[in-house]
Design an enzyme around this catalytic site. Structure first.
Site, PDB file in Angstrom:
ATOM      1  CE  LYS A 136      -4.260  -1.958   0.925  1.00 47.05           C
ATOM      2  NZ  LYS A 136      -5.637  -1.782   0.864  1.00 47.05           N
ATOM      3  CE  LYS A 219      -8.339  -6.544  -2.887  1.00 45.46           C
ATOM      4  NZ  LYS A 219      -7.970  -6.317  -1.537  1.00 45.46           N
ATOM      5  CE  LYS A 222     -14.284  -1.060   0.250  1.00 42.76           C
ATOM      6  NZ  LYS A 222     -12.977  -1.154   0.905  1.00 42.76           N
TER       7      LYS A 222
HETATM    8  N1  AQP Z   1     -11.430  -8.421  -5.083  1.00 39.37           N
HETATM    9  C1  AQP Z   1     -11.754  -9.055  -3.981  1.00 39.37           C
HETATM   10  N2  AQP Z   1     -12.055 -10.373  -4.019  1.00 39.37           N
HETATM   11  C2  AQP Z   1     -12.411 -11.026  -2.888  1.00 39.37           C
HETATM   12  N3  AQP Z   1     -12.493 -10.443  -1.679  1.00 39.37           N
HETATM   13  C3  AQP Z   1     -12.210  -9.128  -1.601  1.00 39.37           C
HETATM   14  N4  AQP Z   1     -12.216  -8.251  -0.567  1.00 39.37           N
HETATM   15  C4  AQP Z   1     -11.863  -7.031  -1.021  1.00 39.37           C
HETATM   16  N5  AQP Z   1     -11.636  -7.083  -2.342  1.00 39.37           N
HETATM   17  C5  AQP Z   1     -11.836  -8.371  -2.735  1.00 39.37           C
HETATM   18  C6  AQP Z   1     -12.539  -8.613   0.790  1.00 39.37           C
HETATM   19  O1  AQP Z   1     -13.378  -7.607   1.345  1.00 39.37           O
HETATM   20  C7  AQP Z   1     -13.071  -7.485   2.738  1.00 39.37           C
HETATM   21  C8  AQP Z   1     -12.884  -6.077   3.157  1.00 39.37           C
HETATM   22  O2  AQP Z   1     -12.005  -5.381   2.387  1.00 39.37           O
HETATM   23  P1  AQP Z   1     -11.522  -3.922   2.799  1.00 39.37           P
HETATM   24  O3  AQP Z   1     -12.317  -2.917   2.118  1.00 39.37           O
HETATM   25  O4  AQP Z   1     -11.456  -3.740   4.271  1.00 39.37           O
HETATM   26  O5  AQP Z   1     -10.069  -3.928   2.319  1.00 39.37           O
HETATM   27  P2  AQP Z   1      -9.477  -4.331   0.947  1.00 39.37           P
HETATM   28  O6  AQP Z   1      -9.272  -5.800   0.878  1.00 39.37           O
HETATM   29  O7  AQP Z   1      -8.244  -3.471   0.817  1.00 39.37           O
HETATM   30  O8  AQP Z   1     -10.618  -3.911  -0.104  1.00 39.37           O
HETATM   31  P3  AQP Z   1     -10.466  -3.006  -1.340  1.00 39.37           P
HETATM   32  O9  AQP Z   1     -11.738  -2.979  -2.088  1.00 39.37           O
HETATM   33  O10 AQP Z   1      -9.229  -3.369  -2.138  1.00 39.37           O
HETATM   34  O11 AQP Z   1     -10.295  -1.586  -0.670  1.00 39.37           O
HETATM   35  P4  AQP Z   1      -9.177  -0.502  -0.896  1.00 39.37           P
HETATM   36  O12 AQP Z   1      -9.155  -0.276  -2.385  1.00 39.37           O
HETATM   37  O13 AQP Z   1      -9.635   0.693  -0.130  1.00 39.37           O
HETATM   38  O14 AQP Z   1      -7.891  -1.057  -0.365  1.00 39.37           O
HETATM   39  C9  AQP Z   1     -11.847  -8.326   3.026  1.00 39.37           C
HETATM   40  O15 AQP Z   1     -12.274  -9.525   3.655  1.00 39.37           O
HETATM   41  C10 AQP Z   1     -11.282  -8.594   1.665  1.00 39.37           C
HETATM   42  O16 AQP Z   1     -10.587  -9.828   1.610  1.00 39.37           O
END
Ligand code: AQP
Length: 359
Positions: A136, A219, A222
């Site tokens: 990150k 992946k 968001k």
């Molecule tokens: N692409 C994905 N496939 C499967 N699981 C996913 N999760 C996120 N993206 C995927 C699961 O969602 C939960 C919470 O995620 P988070 O928002 O706390 O953090 P993250 O994994 O960093 O999600 P994002 O969407 O990628 O957010 P940003 O872009 O802000 O960092 C977790 O259980 C994660 O595994």
């Protein structure tokens, strides 16, 4: 409290410090950051699994807003909106706020308070090994916030405050649950207590790692800075879902006859994985069902399936977002339940450390 190596792993502390909810398999805690719109990856990789665990575990689900500000600055109004949207997504997808404690992390100050204690328990050497920070922070580590660096200590506080026995996480968060165990163990060891329970990570199926619709090796996220077509949001209507799937990157070949045929075809693998997850099939079953299909036919089927699953969730999220008071009421109830568990644990941790009780 010194040394940069975690104490040798022991078994979990005595049964006394474990939650023992009648008829349950334990207590789970998980959360999502309100950093943007919820997407299909959050649903298939997290929320849907939580819904399935609801009847067997005592559940705490939070909207982790303290974690949301560790990366780039979010507009305050957007953070507020996204916090309600994540809560709406949980409820619309089937989390029952009357059963689970559904709350906002910052509404329970004990998270930040215990995290400070853990900032003083975790060793720099442990944090330096966290691959998520490296990912990150990217190349410009100097510009990363101190919050991003100590994020795993806050996550440890999130979990240990509730003596969660199980933590459903994606593969990329497993290292943080291991760090949580190390922090619990060091605290328990250094203060000769069994206050904290060592949680087990529950790794959500690798098959439900949803990738970007534009690049099957990335992946779905968001904060995907690229095209909006890369991400199916839980709030997308049928037309948007259809358009995004129609535009999803593919290759010129028909779908393979077997899973082995997906080798080197990341986009095809991703779309089939999504289809399998949405239909409740294994990847093998989905591949067998769609063997030899052209992408155009398969995409039509995938669209129909995605709309059928996400449509009702989407409608309920919209209804809830139009009634923020209903969301806020659920979150208030959840925070009260969470505080009732977290308060005594924080008080015990403070007492154990030797902080003078407030008069
Ligand atoms: N692409 C994905 N496939 C499967 N699981 C996913 N999760 C996120 N993206 C995927 C699961 O969602 C939960 C919470 O995620 P988070 O928002 O706390 O953090 P993250 O994994 O960093 O999600 P994002 O969407 O990628 O957010 P940003 O872009 O802000 O960092 C977790 O259980 C994660 O595994």
């Amino acid at each position: 409290m010194s040394g940069s190596t975690p104490p040798a792993r022991e078994g979990a502390p005595s049964k006394d410090s474990r939650p023992s909810p009648a008829g349950n398999q334990g207590r789970i805690l998980s959360g999502i950051k309100p950093t943007g719109n919820l997407h299909l990856g959050n649903y298939l990789g997290a929320i849907r699994n939580w819904v399935a665990m609801q009847n067997n575990f005592e559940c705490l689900f939070c909207v982790v807003d303290l974690h949301a500000i560790t990366a780039e600055k979010i507009e305050p109004a957007e953070l507020t909106r996204a916090t309600r949207e994540v809560a709406a997504g949980y409820i619309a997808a089937g989390i029952d706020p009357a059963q689970a404690a559904l709350f906002v992390q910052s509404h329970v100050p004990a998270h930040a308070e215990l995290a400070w204690v853990f900032n003083c328990v975790a060793r720099l050497g442990w944090l330096n090994r966290m691959t998520q920070f490296k990912d990150k922070a990217g190349k410009n580590r100097e510009a990363a916030s101190a919050g991003l660096y100590v994020y795993p200590n806050l996550m440890a506080a999130d979990i240990l405050l509730y003596k969660a026995t199980h933590v459903p996480v994606g593969e990329d968060q497993k290292q943080h649950v291991e760090l949580t165990r190390d922090i619990a163990q060091k605290f328990n060891h250094d203060y000769a207590t069994n206050l904290f329970v060592l949680p087990e990570p529950v790794i959500q199926g690798a098959g439900t790692r949803v990738m970007s619709l534009r690049d099957g090796t990335k992946k779905m996220s968001k904060s995907d800075g690229g095209s909006d077509y890369a991400v199916i949001y839980m709030t997308d209507d049928a037309d948007s879902i259809a358009q995004k799937i129609r535009k999803a990157t593919t290759d010129p070949n028909p779908l393979p006859e077997s899973v082995a045929g997906l080798e080197g075809r990341a986009e095809a693998a991703n779309l089939l994985n999504i289809y399998a997850a949405l239909t409740g099939q294994t990847l093998e079953q989905a591949v067998a069902e769609q063997a030899g299909q052209q992408f155009s036919q398969f995409k039509a089927k995938l669209t129909e399936t995605a709309v059928a699953v996400l449509g009702p969730i989407n409608a309920e999220m919209k209804r809830l977002m139009d009634d923020p008071e209903e969301i806020d009421r659920a979150l208030k109830r959840g925070a009260e339940k969470a505080k009732a568990i977290a308060g005594p644990v924080l008080a015990e941790a403070y007492k154990t450390v030797g902080f003078l009780p407030s008069a």
